[in-house]
Design an enzyme around this catalytic site. Structure first.
Site, PDB file in Angstrom:
ATOM      1  CG  ASP A  48      -2.043  -1.031   1.082  1.00  0.00           C
ATOM      2  OD1 ASP A  48      -2.328  -1.466  -0.048  1.00  0.00           O
ATOM      3  OD2 ASP A  48      -2.625  -1.400   2.110  1.00  0.00           O
ATOM      4  CG  ASP A 148      -0.935  11.532  21.859  1.00  0.00           C
ATOM      5  OD1 ASP A 148      -0.599  12.317  22.768  1.00  0.00           O
ATOM      6  OD2 ASP A 148      -0.870  10.289  21.981  1.00  0.00           O
ATOM      7  CB  THR A 159      -9.735   1.072   5.561  1.00  0.00           C
ATOM      8  OG1 THR A 159      -8.901   1.292   4.418  1.00  0.00           O
ATOM      9  CG2 THR A 159     -11.192   1.079   5.123  1.00  0.00           C
ATOM     10  CB  ALA A 160      -5.056   3.881   6.194  1.00  0.00           C
TER      11      ALA A 160
END
Length: 259
Positions: A48, A148, A159-160
């Site tokens: 990817d 953060d 979806t990552a």
């Protein structure tokens, strides 16, 4: 490829992994390599990360990109199979992807601009939590987020990193962006927001000298930013190809039902 000339000319690019380079040489010998200028389709071999690298590096060519997995996860890639490659490509389904455009101003007043097909993320760079102010379409929606970091994701990128930060998976044709906090401390229960595709965001870094933040658009990083502007760029598009029955939209939908 529906309504397109029959594809016969390919070019192959590969990541630096030995198995990807070996596959490139094997496929180029079998199907020929027309080169970037003459090819009708670019075949990317890797994972990817390499697909994103290929999209950024070769989107100016205007050529569709068909990926085959020679990496690890391969969510954006098709299964690697030697045989019937031309038939698979000609039957493939298209996904037109538009990126986010990030404009980040750093503490020295320098403007950094980059595109992101997955997400733009703001990340703290020291032990100190970041403080961010978030505005949408010119209106402050969150005066102070202690965290953060935060990220804005496209449907493809949902979806990552977005999913890892507990953000929602977004159907590819939903015309929505996800705004997701990363380890939010205050407001503790704020889980993020879904925004219209046309939304224009401004994220300001509060107490920047004490709490430095970097802004990352896919693989481009701007350090020590003061404010970041993010909006989808509909004038830029990349065509990605996926095997019939395994379209990108289908993959994103299926991910919502995976264990």
């Amino acid at each position: 490829m529906k309504n397109k000339p029959f594809v016969t000319r390919l070019t192959f690019v590969a990541s630096s992994r030995p198995e990807a380079m070996e596959a490139r040489d094997k496929l180029a010998k079998r199907y020929g390599d027309a080169g970037i200028d003459d090819a009708q389709v670019i075949v990317a071999l890797g994972g990817d990360g390499f697909m994103l690298e290929t999209v950024h590096g070769l989107m100016a060519s205007g050529k569709p990109i068909y990926g085959m997995n020679k990496g690890s996860v391969g969510f954006l890639m098709n299964e690697f199979v030697d045989d019937d490659l031309l038939s698979r490509i000609n039957a493939a389904e298209q996904a037109e992807i538009h990126p986010l455009r990030m404009q980040a101003v750093d503490v020295d007043g320098v403007m950094h601009e980059a595109l992101a097909f997955n997400e733009v993320s703001l990340l703290r760079t020291t032990r100190q939590a970041a403080k961010l102010r978030i505005s949408v379409d010119g209106k402050v929606r969150l005066p102070e987020l202690i965290c953060d970091g935060a990220l804005i994701s496209t449907p493809m990128g949902s979806t990552a990193y977005n999913l890892s930060a507990h953000g929602p998976i977004i159907p590819l044709d939903s015309k929505i962006l996800a705004l997701t906090p990363i380890s939010a401390f205050r407001p503790r229960r704020w889980r993020g927001a879904l925004l219209a595709q046309a939304a224009r965001l401004r994220l300001e870094v509060l107490e920047a000298p004490k709490r430095p933040v970097s802004a990352v658009a896919d693989n481009f990083e701007a350090p020590n930013v003061l404010e970041v502007y993010i909006a989808e760029d509909r004038d830029v598009a990349v065509c990605m190809l996926f095997d019939a029955g395994r379209s990108l939209g289908e993959r994103v939908l299926a991910e919502q039902f995976s264990a």
